[in-house]
Design an enzyme around this catalytic site. Structure first.
Site, PDB file in Angstrom:
ATOM      1  N   GLY A 242       0.799  -1.215   0.000  1.00  0.00           N
ATOM      2  CA  GLY A 242       0.000   0.000   0.000  1.00  0.00           C
ATOM      3  C   GLY A 242       0.830   1.262   0.000  1.00  0.00           C
ATOM      4  N   VAL A 243       1.818   1.341   0.902  1.00  0.00           N
ATOM      5  CA  VAL A 243       2.683   2.519   0.967  1.00  0.00           C
ATOM      6  C   VAL A 243       3.542   2.603  -0.286  1.00  0.00           C
ATOM      7  CG1 VAL A 243       4.598   3.597   2.205  1.00  0.00           C
ATOM      8  CG2 VAL A 243       2.707   2.589   3.483  1.00  0.00           C
TER       9      VAL A 243
ATOM     10  N   THR B 169       9.508  -1.539   3.437  1.00  0.00           N
ATOM     11  CA  THR B 169       9.179  -2.788   4.126  1.00  0.00           C
ATOM     12  C   THR B 169       9.183  -2.567   5.632  1.00  0.00           C
ATOM     13  OG1 THR B 169      11.429  -3.657   4.522  1.00  0.00           O
ATOM     14  CG2 THR B 169      10.494  -3.942   2.309  1.00  0.00           C
TER      15      THR B 169
ATOM     16  N   ASP C 160       4.065  -1.486  18.761  1.00  0.00           N
ATOM     17  CA  ASP C 160       4.204  -0.470  17.716  1.00  0.00           C
ATOM     18  C   ASP C 160       4.421   0.907  18.336  1.00  0.00           C
ATOM     19  OD1 ASP C 160       3.879   0.537  14.877  1.00  0.00           O
ATOM     20  OD2 ASP C 160       2.205   1.579  15.841  1.00  0.00           O
TER      21      ASP C 160
ATOM     22  N   LYS D 155       7.910   3.535  18.394  1.00  0.00           N
ATOM     23  CA  LYS D 155       7.899   4.970  18.097  1.00  0.00           C
ATOM     24  C   LYS D 155       8.469   5.772  19.270  1.00  0.00           C
ATOM     25  CE  LYS D 155       3.943   4.363  15.036  1.00  0.00           C
ATOM     26  NZ  LYS D 155       2.492   4.508  14.842  1.00  0.00           N
TER      27      LYS D 155
END
Length: 370
Positions: free
Chosen positions: A14-15, A96, A228, A232
């Protein structure tokens, strides 16, 4: 004379598809000042390779063309040699989430090849890899390639560039706090909205809605485990000057009920989740009685060298409580800004905005190439 840049793209999900489209538009608009040629496009088992370095066509059908190519991807050492042999400056786009590819960043940068990526793994895994990447990079005056990773936190939001500007201009970051996951933002904005009346929604129902809408990973446990957000926070803490060993070296609250951690499939997890609605429902009820809501946040206390991820209560009037949809909000508290935080807020997930963050890094690299 236009700058001549060769580009290799790994990852066309998608990205990746959104990035190819945005890069195509950028190259057309800026053809008089920069010549950008994509000469390599790959996914895990297939590649398109321009052996004479002529530009590959950037179409909406890149993934289909890859499937039909039947060409094996180059190994990283061979890709380095291929790009070096072009005689031009080269940029690798890693779209990726591969730690194996991220582990090779120091070698790629040492070869003078630049990197733009949304891959969090290289910047949030073991601290040694972080140090090796920036020791090899040319960002701080070294001889290696430049590396930028704005989209690793907040997708296209200017989160990393903001904290870098604060630090580089001599400000001192004292605290960072916010909602760093579009998925977790959506879940709690739906589950515990400000000023809601009547019976609250069941948390499992909200998770199902989010999963069906594509807001969560295929297995929602990959969002609910908090890792996740922890990745960050690791990146931001390191940019704030803290030494963070890994994203598992500080408290991270998982919202996965213990008995469901080891079930074998996503469907088993979803089937079992309603049995635990009362636990998180009680937390939401208790917060509501105090005139507050619960939100899943991350925070960094720089003076205390403390990082944590988990549920916190916020007054209805707090900016974090008033988020909508899947927006992110990141508040920077610094010596210069005092008690009034510098706030970055907006869409923190999605292919288009993430690709925008990657392309903005490519533009930064091109501007630095002499």
């Amino acid at each position: 004379m236009a700058k001549d840049i060769k580009v290799a793209i790994i990852g066309v999900g998608g990205v990746g598809k959104a990035f190819v489209s945005q890069l195509s538009n950028y190259t057309k608009k800026n053809a008089s000042t920069v010549s950008v040629s994509v000469v390599y496009i790959a996914r895990s088992r297939a590649a398109l390779i321009s052996k004479d370095y002529s530009p590959l066509p950037l179409t909406a059908f890149v993934s289909e063309e890859l499937d039909a190519a039947g060409t094996e991807p180059l190994s990283v050492p061979d890709l380095i040699q291929f790009l070096k042999a072009s005689g031009s400056e080269a940029i690798l786009i890693d779209n990726t989430s591969s730690i194996e590819l991220a582990n090779t960043y120091p070698d790629i940068l040492s070869a003078g090849i630049h990197i733009a990526t949304p891959n969090k793994k290289g910047f949030s895994s073991e601290e040694k890899l972080w140090n090796d990447i920036f020791a090899a990079a040319g960002n701080n005056g070294g001889s290696g390639g430049y590396v930028f990773h704005e989209a690793t936190v907040g997708a296209g939001l200017p989160v990393l560039s903001t904290i870098r500007d604060l630090v580089d201009t001599g400000d001192e970051v004292t605290k960072v706090e916010g909602v760093f996951s579009g998925t977790m933002s959506f879940l709690f904005n739906e589950f515990a909205p400000v000023g809601a009346s009547g019976a609250p929604k069941a948390f499992s129902d909200v998770v199902k809605v989010a999963k069906d809408a594509g807001y969560t990973e295929p297995d929602p446990r990959d969002d609910l485990n908090g890792l996740d957000v922890a990745r960050k926070l690791t990146i931001l803490a390191r940019l704030s000057g803290l030494s963070i060993a890994s994203p598992t070296s500080f408290p991270v609250q998982s919202l996965i009920p213990k008995p469901l951690e080891s079930v074998s499939t996503s469907q088993e997890f979803m089937d079992g989740l309603p049995n635990y609605d009362s636990e998180i429902g009680l937390l939401a009820d208790d917060a509501k009685k105090e005139g507050k809501v619960i939100r899943f946040v991350g925070s960094i206390d720089v003076p205390a060298k403390a990082v944590k991820v988990g549920l916190e209560k916020f007054d209805f009037s707090h900016p974090i409580a008033g988020l909508k949809g899947s927006d992110n909000i990141i508040a920077f508290y610094t010596k210069r800004y005092g008690d009034r935080a510098l706030i970055v807020q907006g869409a923190g997930a999605g292919a288009e905005v993430t690709a925008m963050g990657v392309l903005s890094d490519v533009i930064k690299i091109i501007a630095r190439i002499k």
